[in-house]
Design an enzyme around this catalytic site. Structure first.
Site, PDB file in Angstrom:
ATOM      1  N   HIS A  80      26.245 -70.328  45.080  1.00  0.00           N
ATOM      2  CA  HIS A  80      25.196 -70.094  44.077  1.00  0.00           C
ATOM      3  C   HIS A  80      25.779 -69.431  42.827  1.00  0.00           C
ATOM      4  CE1 HIS A  80      21.201 -69.028  42.473  1.00  0.00           C
ATOM      5  NE2 HIS A  80      21.772 -67.876  42.146  1.00  0.00           N
ATOM      6  N   GLU A  81      26.599 -68.410  43.035  1.00  0.00           N
ATOM      7  CA  GLU A  81      27.202 -67.729  41.878  1.00  0.00           C
ATOM      8  C   GLU A  81      28.159 -68.658  41.137  1.00  0.00           C
ATOM      9  OE1 GLU A  81      25.763 -65.195  40.975  1.00  0.00           O
ATOM     10  OE2 GLU A  81      24.716 -64.800  42.850  1.00  0.00           O
TER      11      GLU A  81
ATOM     12  N   HIS B  29      26.289 -70.671  38.676  1.00  0.00           N
ATOM     13  CA  HIS B  29      26.124 -70.034  37.366  1.00  0.00           C
ATOM     14  C   HIS B  29      27.375 -70.214  36.499  1.00  0.00           C
ATOM     15  CE1 HIS B  29      22.250 -68.325  38.080  1.00  0.00           C
ATOM     16  NE2 HIS B  29      22.649 -67.563  39.090  1.00  0.00           N
TER      17      HIS B  29
ATOM     18  N   HIS C 101      27.570 -72.035  32.871  1.00  0.00           N
ATOM     19  CA  HIS C 101      28.194 -71.427  31.696  1.00  0.00           C
ATOM     20  C   HIS C 101      29.219 -72.368  31.079  1.00  0.00           C
ATOM     21  CE1 HIS C 101      30.814 -67.977  29.931  1.00  0.00           C
ATOM     22  NE2 HIS C 101      29.936 -68.395  29.052  1.00  0.00           N
TER      23      HIS C 101
END
Length: 233
Positions: free
Chosen positions: A102-103, A106, A110
Site C-alpha cells: 500500500h505504501e 503511494h 508520486h
C-alpha cells in the site's frame, strides 16, 4: 451572553461520527490481527516486498526505513521514503506485505504524478493552519458577542480540513488498488493470501471513509450551531 453546556440535538451528529470511527477501527484491527498471524508462503517480509515492488517499478531511488514502533506506516514524498512500522518491516505476514505494498502504491502515485495526491500535498500547509485556527476562531467569535466574521472564518477553516479528508479518499483507495495489483502481478502472495491482503486494505480504507464522514458531521454541527447571522442571548 450565556454559554450552554446542556444536551442539544446536534450532539447526535458527534455520536454518529464517533460510532462510525469506532466501527471502522474495530474492523481494521480485526483484519490486521487476523492476517498478521498468517505467514505468507514465500516468507517475504514487508521490507522485502516493498523493495521488490519498487525495483520492478523502476523506483530505485525510493528508500525503505523501519520505524521504531509497530505503527505509523507511511510514504514521505518529500524524501522519497517508504516508512514501515517495525512489525510490518520485519514481519513476513500477509498483513505486512499488504501494508508495505500500500505504501509503495503511494510512491508509485508520486512517481506518476497522480493528481489527487498532488492536490492533497498542496492542501497540507493550508489545512494545518486551518485545523489549528478553526475552533479557536469560532469560540473567539462567540465570546466577542457572536462576531459573525470570526465565526464564518472559523467554519471555513474547519471546512478546509473536511475537504482534505475528502481528497484523501481517492488517494487511499487508489493506493490500495495499486497494491493489490502489484502483489498479484509480481506473485508476492498466493491467491488466498491476496484475498486476505485485499480484506486488510479494504478495512484500512474504511477508516478514512469513517473519518471523512465524522468530520463532515462535525462541520454540519458547527454550521447548525454557529452558521447563522442571529446573535444568541
Amino acid at each position: 451572553m450565556c454559554m450552554y453546556y446542556y444536551w442539544d440535538p446536534t450532539y447526535l451528529l458527534v455520536i454518529i461520527g464517533m460510532l462510525l470511527c469506532l466501527a471502522a477501527s474495530a474492523m481494521v484491527n480485526s483484519a490486521m490481527r487476523k492476517y498478521s498471524r498468517v505467514r505468507n508462503s514465500r516468507g517475504m517480509t514487508g521490507a522485502e516486498a516493498a523493495r521488490q515492488i519498487l525495483n520492478n517499478e523502476g523506483l530505485y531511488n525510493v528508500q525503505i526505513e523501519c520505524l521504531p514502533s509497530d505503527s505509523g506506516d507511511h510514504y514521505d514524498p518529500r524524501t522519497n521514503t517508504v516508512r514501515l512500522g517495525a512489525g510490518n518491516y520485519n514481519g513476513a505476514s500477509v498483513t505486512a506485505v499488504g501494508v508495505a505494498a500500500h505504501e509503495c502504491g503511494h510512491a508509485i502515485q508520486h512517481a506518476k504524478g497522480y493528481a489527487p495526491l498532488n492536490i492533497r500535498s498542496a492542501l497540507v500547509p493550508v489545512v494545518n493552519i486551518g485545523s489549528r485556527l478553526g475552533m479557536p476562531l469560532i469560540i473567539l467569535g462567540v465570546i466577542l458577542s457572536w462576531n459573525q466574521v470570526l465565526i464564518q472564518i472559523g467554519i471555513w477553516a474547519f471546512a478546509l480540513a473536511v475537504l482534505f479528508q475528502v481528497v484523501t479518499l481517492p488517494v487511499e483507495f487508489n493506493a490500495s488498488a495499486r497494491a493489490v495489483a502489484k502483489v498479484e502481478q509480481y506473485g508476492l502472495l498466493t491467491g488466498e493470501e491476496t484475498k486476505g491482503c485485499r480484506k486488510v486494505l479494504t478495512a484500512a480504507a474504511m477508516t478514512y471513509v469513517a473519518a471523512t464522514a465524522s468530520a463532515a458531521l462535525q462541520l454540519l454541527r458547527l454550521v447548525l450551531l454557529f452558521g447563522n447571522n442571529r446573535r444568541r442571548d
